[in-house]
Scaffold this motif. Structure first.
Motif, PDB file in Angstrom:
ATOM      1  N   TYR A 164       0.887  -1.094   0.109  1.00  0.00           N
ATOM      2  CA  TYR A 164      -0.227  -0.044  -0.198  1.00  0.00           C
ATOM      3  C   TYR A 164       0.954   1.299   0.063  1.00  0.00           C
ATOM      4  O   TYR A 164       0.640   2.223  -0.773  1.00  0.00           O
ATOM      5  CB  TYR A 164      -0.972   0.018   1.232  1.00  0.00           C
ATOM      6  N   HIS A 165       1.717   1.226   1.171  1.00  0.00           N
ATOM      7  CA  HIS A 165       2.601   2.452   1.004  1.00  0.00           C
ATOM      8  C   HIS A 165       3.389   2.531  -0.392  1.00  0.00           C
ATOM      9  O   HIS A 165       3.902   3.742  -0.593  1.00  0.00           O
ATOM     10  CB  HIS A 165       3.727   2.428   2.205  1.00  0.00           C
ATOM     11  N   LEU A 166       3.856   1.460  -0.858  1.00  0.00           N
ATOM     12  CA  LEU A 166       4.503   1.776  -2.364  1.00  0.00           C
ATOM     13  C   LEU A 166       3.623   2.417  -3.402  1.00  0.00           C
ATOM     14  O   LEU A 166       3.981   3.235  -4.131  1.00  0.00           O
ATOM     15  CB  LEU A 166       4.882   0.299  -2.498  1.00  0.00           C
ATOM     16  N   ILE A 167       2.461   1.618  -3.484  1.00  0.00           N
ATOM     17  CA  ILE A 167       1.670   2.568  -4.158  1.00  0.00           C
ATOM     18  C   ILE A 167       1.312   4.165  -3.920  1.00  0.00           C
ATOM     19  O   ILE A 167       1.275   5.027  -4.806  1.00  0.00           O
ATOM     20  CB  ILE A 167       0.185   1.654  -4.189  1.00  0.00           C
ATOM     21  N   PHE A 168       1.199   4.304  -2.621  1.00  0.00           N
ATOM     22  CA  PHE A 168       0.961   5.697  -2.358  1.00  0.00           C
ATOM     23  C   PHE A 168       2.142   6.473  -2.740  1.00  0.00           C
ATOM     24  O   PHE A 168       2.113   7.694  -2.910  1.00  0.00           O
ATOM     25  CB  PHE A 168       0.856   5.732  -0.827  1.00  0.00           C
ATOM     26  N   MET A 169       3.524   5.856  -2.420  1.00  0.00           N
ATOM     27  CA  MET A 169       4.465   6.690  -2.922  1.00  0.00           C
ATOM     28  C   MET A 169       4.711   6.927  -4.344  1.00  0.00           C
ATOM     29  O   MET A 169       5.001   8.331  -4.859  1.00  0.00           O
ATOM     30  CB  MET A 169       5.655   5.873  -2.498  1.00  0.00           C
ATOM     31  N   VAL A 170       4.145   6.102  -5.276  1.00  0.00           N
ATOM     32  CA  VAL A 170       3.951   6.289  -6.470  1.00  0.00           C
ATOM     33  C   VAL A 170       3.220   7.254  -7.033  1.00  0.00           C
ATOM     34  O   VAL A 170       3.460   8.173  -7.739  1.00  0.00           O
ATOM     35  CB  VAL A 170       3.703   5.053  -7.394  1.00  0.00           C
ATOM     36  N   TRP A 171       2.027   7.387  -6.248  1.00  0.00           N
ATOM     37  CA  TRP A 171       1.057   8.599  -6.449  1.00  0.00           C
ATOM     38  C   TRP A 171       1.676   9.744  -6.180  1.00  0.00           C
ATOM     39  O   TRP A 171       1.445  10.726  -6.694  1.00  0.00           O
ATOM     40  CB  TRP A 171      -0.132   8.353  -5.533  1.00  0.00           C
ATOM     41  N   ALA A 172       2.332   9.936  -5.073  1.00  0.00           N
ATOM     42  CA  ALA A 172       2.929  11.041  -4.254  1.00  0.00           C
ATOM     43  C   ALA A 172       3.913  11.763  -5.375  1.00  0.00           C
ATOM     44  O   ALA A 172       3.928  13.031  -5.661  1.00  0.00           O
ATOM     45  CB  ALA A 172       3.278  11.018  -3.051  1.00  0.00           C
ATOM     46  N   THR A 173       4.827  10.751  -5.726  1.00  0.00           N
ATOM     47  CA  THR A 173       5.940  11.254  -6.542  1.00  0.00           C
ATOM     48  C   THR A 173       5.453  11.731  -8.166  1.00  0.00           C
ATOM     49  O   THR A 173       5.856  12.939  -8.335  1.00  0.00           O
ATOM     50  CB  THR A 173       6.994  10.294  -6.736  1.00  0.00           C
ATOM     51  N   THR A 174       4.748  10.890  -8.682  1.00  0.00           N
ATOM     52  CA  THR A 174       4.354  11.079 -10.095  1.00  0.00           C
ATOM     53  C   THR A 174       3.321  12.379 -10.257  1.00  0.00           C
ATOM     54  O   THR A 174       3.565  13.194 -11.122  1.00  0.00           O
ATOM     55  CB  THR A 174       3.701   9.893 -10.775  1.00  0.00           C
ATOM     56  N   GLN A 175       2.259  12.527  -9.501  1.00  0.00           N
ATOM     57  CA  GLN A 175       1.223  13.473  -9.422  1.00  0.00           C
ATOM     58  C   GLN A 175       1.921  14.796  -8.938  1.00  0.00           C
ATOM     59  O   GLN A 175       1.315  15.815  -9.393  1.00  0.00           O
ATOM     60  CB  GLN A 175       0.202  13.024  -8.524  1.00  0.00           C
ATOM     61  N   HIS A 176       3.183  14.882  -8.406  1.00  0.00           N
ATOM     62  CA  HIS A 176       3.604  16.065  -7.845  1.00  0.00           C
ATOM     63  C   HIS A 176       4.083  16.810  -8.842  1.00  0.00           C
ATOM     64  O   HIS A 176       3.927  18.131  -9.156  1.00  0.00           O
ATOM     65  CB  HIS A 176       4.958  15.670  -7.095  1.00  0.00           C
ATOM     66  N   TYR A 177       4.271  16.171 -10.197  1.00  0.00           N
ATOM     67  CA  TYR A 177       4.725  16.993 -11.345  1.00  0.00           C
ATOM     68  C   TYR A 177       3.371  17.824 -11.935  1.00  0.00           C
ATOM     69  O   TYR A 177       3.621  18.628 -12.958  1.00  0.00           O
ATOM     70  CB  TYR A 177       5.295  16.142 -12.479  1.00  0.00           C
ATOM     71  N   ALA A 178       2.295  17.299 -11.512  1.00  0.00           N
ATOM     72  CA  ALA A 178       1.105  18.021 -12.234  1.00  0.00           C
ATOM     73  C   ALA A 178       0.502  18.959 -11.106  1.00  0.00           C
ATOM     74  O   ALA A 178       0.473  20.228 -11.107  1.00  0.00           O
ATOM     75  CB  ALA A 178       0.031  17.027 -12.635  1.00  0.00           C
ATOM     76  N   ASP A 179       0.468  18.619  -9.772  1.00  0.00           N
ATOM     77  CA  ASP A 179      -0.315  19.277  -8.769  1.00  0.00           C
ATOM     78  C   ASP A 179       0.599  20.295  -8.363  1.00  0.00           C
ATOM     79  O   ASP A 179       0.225  21.398  -7.759  1.00  0.00           O
ATOM     80  CB  ASP A 179      -0.482  18.339  -7.779  1.00  0.00           C
ATOM     81  N   PHE A 180       1.786  20.240  -8.502  1.00  0.00           N
ATOM     82  CA  PHE A 180       2.882  21.518  -7.730  1.00  0.00           C
ATOM     83  C   PHE A 180       3.977  21.878  -9.215  1.00  0.00           C
ATOM     84  O   PHE A 180       4.832  21.981  -8.989  1.00  0.00           O
ATOM     85  CB  PHE A 180       3.738  20.708  -6.806  1.00  0.00           C
ATOM     86  N   GLU A 181       3.005  21.879 -10.393  1.00  0.00           N
ATOM     87  CA  GLU A 181       3.702  22.388 -11.489  1.00  0.00           C
ATOM     88  C   GLU A 181       4.366  23.863 -11.251  1.00  0.00           C
ATOM     89  O   GLU A 181       5.374  23.831 -11.625  1.00  0.00           O
ATOM     90  CB  GLU A 181       3.037  22.345 -12.810  1.00  0.00           C
ATOM     91  N   THR A 182       3.762  24.593 -10.702  1.00  0.00           N
ATOM     92  CA  THR A 182       4.022  25.819 -10.571  1.00  0.00           C
ATOM     93  C   THR A 182       5.422  25.914  -9.467  1.00  0.00           C
ATOM     94  O   THR A 182       6.372  26.793  -9.952  1.00  0.00           O
ATOM     95  CB  THR A 182       2.930  26.874  -9.738  1.00  0.00           C
ATOM     96  N   GLN A 183       5.409  25.032  -8.565  1.00  0.00           N
ATOM     97  CA  GLN A 183       6.684  25.036  -7.791  1.00  0.00           C
ATOM     98  C   GLN A 183       7.858  24.552  -8.532  1.00  0.00           C
ATOM     99  O   GLN A 183       8.946  25.025  -8.359  1.00  0.00           O
ATOM    100  CB  GLN A 183       6.095  24.243  -6.587  1.00  0.00           C
ATOM    101  N   ILE A 184       7.624  23.704  -9.351  1.00  0.00           N
ATOM    102  CA  ILE A 184       8.702  23.095 -10.124  1.00  0.00           C
ATOM    103  C   ILE A 184       9.150  23.756 -11.044  1.00  0.00           C
ATOM    104  O   ILE A 184      10.551  24.148 -11.090  1.00  0.00           O
ATOM    105  CB  ILE A 184       8.260  21.604 -10.626  1.00  0.00           C
ATOM    106  N   ARG A 185       8.185  24.795 -11.685  1.00  0.00           N
ATOM    107  CA  ARG A 185       8.926  25.727 -12.599  1.00  0.00           C
ATOM    108  C   ARG A 185       9.478  26.763 -11.965  1.00  0.00           C
ATOM    109  O   ARG A 185      10.419  27.173 -12.577  1.00  0.00           O
ATOM    110  CB  ARG A 185       7.541  26.356 -13.393  1.00  0.00           C
ATOM    111  N   ALA A 186       9.260  27.175 -10.795  1.00  0.00           N
ATOM    112  CA  ALA A 186       9.734  28.197  -9.816  1.00  0.00           C
ATOM    113  C   ALA A 186      11.132  27.734  -9.670  1.00  0.00           C
ATOM    114  O   ALA A 186      12.033  28.576  -9.533  1.00  0.00           O
ATOM    115  CB  ALA A 186       9.166  28.528  -8.703  1.00  0.00           C
TER     116      ALA A 186
END
Length: 215
Positions: A164-186
């Protein structure tokens, strides 16, 4: 709100033309842009109709109310969001399957950032609309795939890991690139717009995850 309420009115009839189906997609695409920009409270049916290039009465032929449109967008987003996990093959080679799952999730963040952000907004607010679906279809699928990963671990094909935590980690790291795109661009500046940006992300995540689960 029931799932049926999120079904386009034309979709509840037996006769559904290609034009109706195309217009439904057009409305949902427009609604995704509006909801992900203004949120549910700030979005209006008029904005969605304008973005879809339709009159408001025409739009209301397909969806009677704003909540119906919102639910339909979330349902479509949720189904799309589950597809990468559904493709995890229990008969496949574990490292390749996990790598492919990471890749598919990153592709979703790259190609559908608005959908990811809208989904995240719904979850952060306590999933008032999607709650029953998360506790039903999502949970069943995660339980099923967690059992697959646990089986790989028990067979010594990957290291002992909580699935479960492996799946959660995949969610967290991959979705970061969409959900926090502004931060990544900064942080990255123009680098974030280069074609190699997601390739670098994919290579890095695969290396970290696969080294961590090596048997």
């Amino acid at each position: 709100m029931s799932l049926a309420e999120g079904t386009p009115r034309a979709g509840r009839t037996r006769k559904r033309t290609r034009i109706q189906a195309a217009n439904e997609v057009r409305i949902l695409d427009a609604a995704l842009e509006v909801f992900s920009t203004y949120g549910y409270r700030g979005a209006t049916v008029d904005q969605i109709a304008e973005r879809a290039g339709m009159t408001k009465p025409n739009l209301l032929y397909y969806f009677r109310r704003k909540p119906d449109i919102y639910l339909a967008v979330l349902n479509r987003t949720h189904e799309m969001w589950l597809q990468p996990l559904e493709q995890l093959d229990p008969d496949g080679e574990p490292a390749a399957e996990i790598a492919a799952y990471i890749d598919r999730k990153l592709e979703m963040s790259r190609d559908n950032p608005e959908a990811s952000r809208l989904f995240a907004m719904e979850i952060i607010q306590g999933a008032p609309i999607l709650g029953p679906i998360l506790e039903g279809r999502l949970k069943r699928l995660v339980d099923e795939k967690a059992a697959v990963i646990a089986g790989w671990s028990a067979a010594g094909r990957i290291a002992p890991v909580d699935p479960y935590h492996l799946i959660f980690m995949v969610w967290a790291t991959t979705q970061h690139y969409a959900d926090f795109e502004t931060q990544i661009r900064a942080v990255l500046g123009p680098t974030a717009d280069r074609p190699a940006h997601f390739e670098t992300a994919k290579t890095t995540l695969e290396q970290v995850f696969l080294k961590g689960v090596e048997g």
